[in-house]
Design a protein around this motif. Structure first.
Motif, PDB file in Angstrom:
ATOM      1  N   ALA A  87      46.463  28.495  48.505  1.00 34.46           N
ATOM      2  CA  ALA A  87      45.870  28.682  49.821  1.00 34.46           C
ATOM      3  C   ALA A  87      46.539  29.828  50.586  1.00 34.46           C
ATOM      4  N   VAL A  88      47.872  29.896  50.523  1.00 32.83           N
ATOM      5  CA  VAL A  88      48.592  30.964  51.229  1.00 32.83           C
ATOM      6  C   VAL A  88      48.263  32.328  50.627  1.00 32.83           C
ATOM      7  N   ASN A  89      48.213  32.421  49.300  1.00 26.29           N
ATOM      8  CA  ASN A  89      47.906  33.701  48.659  1.00 26.29           C
ATOM      9  C   ASN A  89      46.485  34.156  48.962  1.00 26.29           C
ATOM     10  N   HIS A  90      45.565  33.224  49.056  1.00 26.44           N
ATOM     11  CA  HIS A  90      44.194  33.621  49.393  1.00 26.44           C
ATOM     12  C   HIS A  90      44.114  34.155  50.825  1.00 26.44           C
ATOM     13  N   ILE A 135      38.746  27.960  53.766  1.00 26.50           N
ATOM     14  CA  ILE A 135      39.864  28.113  52.831  1.00 26.50           C
ATOM     15  C   ILE A 135      39.797  27.051  51.745  1.00 26.50           C
ATOM     16  N   ALA A 136      39.429  25.817  52.132  1.00 29.76           N
ATOM     17  CA  ALA A 136      39.323  24.732  51.153  1.00 29.76           C
ATOM     18  C   ALA A 136      38.219  25.006  50.139  1.00 29.76           C
ATOM     19  N   ILE A 137      37.101  25.564  50.590  1.00 28.97           N
ATOM     20  CA  ILE A 137      35.989  25.838  49.680  1.00 28.97           C
ATOM     21  C   ILE A 137      36.330  26.983  48.734  1.00 28.97           C
ATOM     22  N   LEU A 138      36.906  28.053  49.260  1.00 29.22           N
ATOM     23  CA  LEU A 138      37.179  29.232  48.437  1.00 29.22           C
ATOM     24  C   LEU A 138      38.332  29.007  47.469  1.00 29.22           C
ATOM     25  N   THR A 139      39.312  28.214  47.847  1.00 30.68           N
ATOM     26  CA  THR A 139      40.446  27.956  46.968  1.00 30.68           C
ATOM     27  C   THR A 139      40.307  26.677  46.156  1.00 30.68           C
ATOM     28  N   GLU A 140      39.259  25.897  46.435  1.00 38.20           N
ATOM     29  CA  GLU A 140      39.025  24.630  45.723  1.00 38.20           C
ATOM     30  C   GLU A 140      40.226  23.703  45.849  1.00 38.20           C
ATOM     31  N   THR A 141      40.739  23.586  47.046  1.00 38.98           N
ATOM     32  CA  THR A 141      41.860  22.693  47.346  1.00 38.98           C
ATOM     33  C   THR A 141      41.454  21.741  48.469  1.00 38.98           C
ATOM     34  N   PRO A 142      42.014  20.531  48.476  1.00 43.77           N
ATOM     35  CA  PRO A 142      41.688  19.571  49.548  1.00 43.77           C
ATOM     36  C   PRO A 142      42.529  19.805  50.799  1.00 43.77           C
ATOM     37  N   ILE A 143      42.609  21.052  51.233  1.00 39.98           N
ATOM     38  CA  ILE A 143      43.475  21.365  52.361  1.00 39.98           C
ATOM     39  C   ILE A 143      42.901  20.851  53.676  1.00 39.98           C
ATOM     40  N   ASP A 144      41.598  20.595  53.725  1.00 37.10           N
ATOM     41  CA  ASP A 144      40.983  20.080  54.946  1.00 37.10           C
ATOM     42  C   ASP A 144      40.963  18.556  55.011  1.00 37.10           C
ATOM     43  N   GLU A 193      49.564  19.830  56.747  1.00 36.41           N
ATOM     44  CA  GLU A 193      50.776  20.006  57.555  1.00 36.41           C
ATOM     45  C   GLU A 193      51.715  21.026  56.929  1.00 36.41           C
ATOM     46  N   LYS A 194      51.827  21.026  55.604  1.00 36.19           N
ATOM     47  CA  LYS A 194      52.642  22.034  54.935  1.00 36.19           C
ATOM     48  C   LYS A 194      52.068  23.436  55.157  1.00 36.19           C
ATOM     49  N   PHE A 195      50.755  23.532  55.167  1.00 33.42           N
ATOM     50  CA  PHE A 195      50.110  24.819  55.376  1.00 33.42           C
ATOM     51  C   PHE A 195      50.351  25.321  56.797  1.00 33.42           C
ATOM     52  N   LYS A 196      50.277  24.432  57.773  1.00 35.36           N
ATOM     53  CA  LYS A 196      50.518  24.832  59.157  1.00 35.36           C
ATOM     54  C   LYS A 196      51.972  25.217  59.400  1.00 35.36           C
ATOM     55  N   ALA A 197      52.895  24.518  58.718  1.00 33.00           N
ATOM     56  CA  ALA A 197      54.318  24.766  58.933  1.00 33.00           C
ATOM     57  C   ALA A 197      54.855  25.950  58.143  1.00 33.00           C
TER      58      ALA A 197
END
Length: 297
Positions: A85-88, A101-110, A117-121
């Motif tokens: 997610a960070v690299n994208h 970001i969740a759709i493009l990276t195929e991650t459950p970040i949402d 929380e890790k992404f925000k921090a």
């Protein structure tokens, strides 16, 4: 009936009795029509289709690097998904929504609260609560050649250059702009020895003009300079001695100070340690500062 007619009739009878069931004796017709023999008529339609359509040989992949592991996606680990997610977001210079970001990276970040929380921090992620958008904090913030030159000048005045890789992360068109600035004589660039890629960039304070000087050195002098070879230490000392020169004081070996002290000089003899006499009742009879030897031992 003539002999020629009899021979033709015999040849036709032999052909009529011949077995054409084998593909060696009965090749497929040139016009694409189905064979009229009973063996060919008994063949299934799938066999006919397979025989009529030639198989295509797949070409092997030539760009496969077997020493590298295959990219299997974002994985199931939270830290791995965070890196994706960070690299994208780093590759895009525009703010994005968490759902995009969740759709493009195929991650459950949402949907994953731990990952969110890790992404925000993250120290490189900036979150705007007013717009609910996320953006990456690049090391430099410029989007044109003039701003790039200003950043290079600022860093050169501090006594150093800038890495072209770091500039490219902030602005994708930075390498092309640096090459243009190099042709204009605004910057000086160092390149890698192997493939000549841009490595470091510095501001050129002396412009190549007739008034200020700073013209590039001719190729002849560059070739002469790079053709000079520095001899090793032994040959260098011999060449200096043959020319009547000596090694400078900074390069000469400093002699070590002598460990032992010479006699006869002031302060050379070691100072004797005073002995403290505690047996005062023997004072006057035995000199306790002397060593005595008992006879017979």
């Amino acid at each position: 009936m003539s002999k020629l007619q009899r021979d033709a009739a015999a040849f036709k009878s032999v052909l009529h009795r011949q077995d054409y069931s084998s593909w060696h004796s009965q090749p497929p017709p040139l016009d694409g029509s189905k064979p009229s023999t009973p063996a060919a008529a008994a063949a299934s339609p799938s066999d006919t289709a397979e025989s009529s359509s030639p198989k295509k040989n797949k070409r092997p992949k030539t760009n496969v690097v077997y020493s590298q592991p295959a990219d299997t996606g974002t994985g199931m680990n939270v830290n791995t998904q965070l890196v994706y997610a960070v690299n994208h977001l780093k590759s895009t210079h525009n703010p994005m929504r968490l759902q995009d970001i969740a759709i493009l990276t195929e991650t459950p970040i949402d949907t994953d609260p731990v990952l969110r929380e890790k992404f925000k921090a993250h120290d490189r992620i900036h979150y705007d609560p007013k717009t609910d958008l996320y953006s990456y904090k690049h090391e430099f913030n410029f989007r044109n050649k003039a701003a790039l030159l200003t950043e290079i000048q600022r860093q050169t005045r501090k006594g150093g250059g800038l890495s072209v890789r770091a500039l490219k992360e902030s602005w994708k068109e930075a390498p092309q702009a640096i090459e243009e600035l190099e042709k204009e004589g605004e910057v000086l660039v160092t390149r890698t020895t192997k493939d000549g890629q841009l490595r470091m960039v510095f501001w050129n304070e002396i412009k190549p003009t007739d008034e200020a000087g700073g013209k590039p050195v001719e190729k002849e002098f560059n070739d002469l300079w790079h053709s000079l070879k520095v001899p090793n230490d032994v040959d260098l000392l011999k060449q200096l001695a043959s020319e009547g020169l000596q090694v400078t004081a900074a390069e000469s070996i400093v002699p070590k100070a002598p460990t032992g002290k010479k006699k006869g000089k002031r302060g050379g003899a070691p100072r004797q340690r005073q002995v403290r006499i505690t047996n005062t009742h023997l004072k006057g009879e035995i000199d306790l500062s002397r060593d005595y030897v008992i006879p017979g031992k």
